[in-house]
Design an enzyme around this catalytic site. Structure first.
Site, PDB file in Angstrom:
ATOM      1  N   CYS A 186       0.810  -1.218   0.000  1.00 21.83           N
ATOM      2  CA  CYS A 186       0.000   0.000   0.000  1.00 21.83           C
ATOM      3  C   CYS A 186       0.844   1.269   0.000  1.00 21.83           C
ATOM      4  O   CYS A 186       0.309   2.356  -0.124  1.00 21.83           O
ATOM      5  CB  CYS A 186      -0.910   0.016   1.226  1.00 21.83           C
ATOM      6  SG  CYS A 186       0.064   0.002   2.742  1.00 21.83           S
ATOM      7  N   CYS A 234      -2.382   3.674   7.275  1.00 25.85           N
ATOM      8  CA  CYS A 234      -3.827   3.652   7.435  1.00 25.85           C
ATOM      9  C   CYS A 234      -4.182   3.649   8.925  1.00 25.85           C
ATOM     10  O   CYS A 234      -3.324   3.522   9.787  1.00 25.85           O
ATOM     11  CB  CYS A 234      -4.386   2.413   6.761  1.00 25.85           C
ATOM     12  SG  CYS A 234      -3.945   0.927   7.664  1.00 25.85           S
ATOM     13  N   CYS A 244      -1.136  -4.539   7.683  1.00 27.85           N
ATOM     14  CA  CYS A 244      -1.014  -3.320   8.503  1.00 27.85           C
ATOM     15  C   CYS A 244      -0.321  -3.667   9.820  1.00 27.85           C
ATOM     16  O   CYS A 244       0.528  -2.917  10.300  1.00 27.85           O
ATOM     17  CB  CYS A 244      -2.385  -2.715   8.784  1.00 27.85           C
ATOM     18  SG  CYS A 244      -3.441  -2.578   7.330  1.00 27.85           S
TER      19      CYS A 244
HETATM   20 FE1  FES Z   1      -1.237   0.057   4.377  1.00 27.53          FE
HETATM   21 FE2  FES Z   1      -2.819  -0.481   6.375  1.00 27.53          FE
HETATM   22  S1  FES Z   1      -3.396  -0.188   4.315  1.00 27.53           S
HETATM   23  S2  FES Z   1      -0.688  -0.283   6.416  1.00 27.53           S
END
Ligand code: FES
Length: 157
Positions: free
Chosen positions: A36, A65, A109
């Site tokens: 991400c 996030c 995450c």
């Molecule tokens: Fe990237 Fe949670 S979506 S760390």
């Protein structure tokens, strides 16, 4: 209606524990997620207790996030009092345990937090004993172009 996990995440994000850089850290670890693009840095300060080195404090900064922030918040609380060896064995799942089980899509995450912890403890990025640069912030390093291959470990899940 929100589920319990979402509620706990939102509460942790609203009132994150141990957020911010640490001036007198003994160890620092930074990781980026290829999934991400989020990044997380963790600072650790040790102290001696009965002849054993234990974690006195852990703090974090995140470009991540809400889940990564929430996991880092509960994880840095949980790390206090652990030895480096104990902390090193903790998985992302264990670090996120106070929030409850994460859905598969959010496991990376928690792994980001685990990666920053391991990076700090392994001596790969500004490890214990290595001087942590004053004013070392995640944003500052990224802006200065220092968040390069050497400083940022990429976590592959
Ligand atoms: Fe990237 Fe949670 S979506 S760390």
């Amino acid at each position: 209606m929100k589920d319990d996990l979402q509620q706990r995440i939102e509460e942790a994000v609203k009132n994150p524990r141990n957020l911010g850089e640490m001036d007198d850290a003994d160890a620092i670890g930074t990781v980026g997620s290829p999934d991400c693009g989020d990044m997380l840095r963790m600072w650790i300060k040790f102290k001696d207790k009965d002849g054993e080195k234990i974690i006195d404090r852990a703090t974090f900064q995140s470009f991540g996030c809400q889940t990564a922030i929430a996991v880092a918040s509960v994880a840095t609380e949980m790390l206090r009092g652990k030895t480096a060896a104990e902390a090193k064995t903790m998985s992302g799942e264990e670090l996120a345990a106070p929030l409850g089980a994460l859905p598969p899509v959010k496991i990376h995450c928690a792994n980001l937090v685990e990666g920053a912890l391991r990076s700090a403890l392994s001596g790969e990025a500004g490890a214990a004993g290595e001087k942590v640069p004053a004013g070392s912030t995640l944003l500052g390093n990224i802006n200065a172009g220092q968040a390069s291959e050497r400083k940022v470990k990429v976590v592959i899940n």
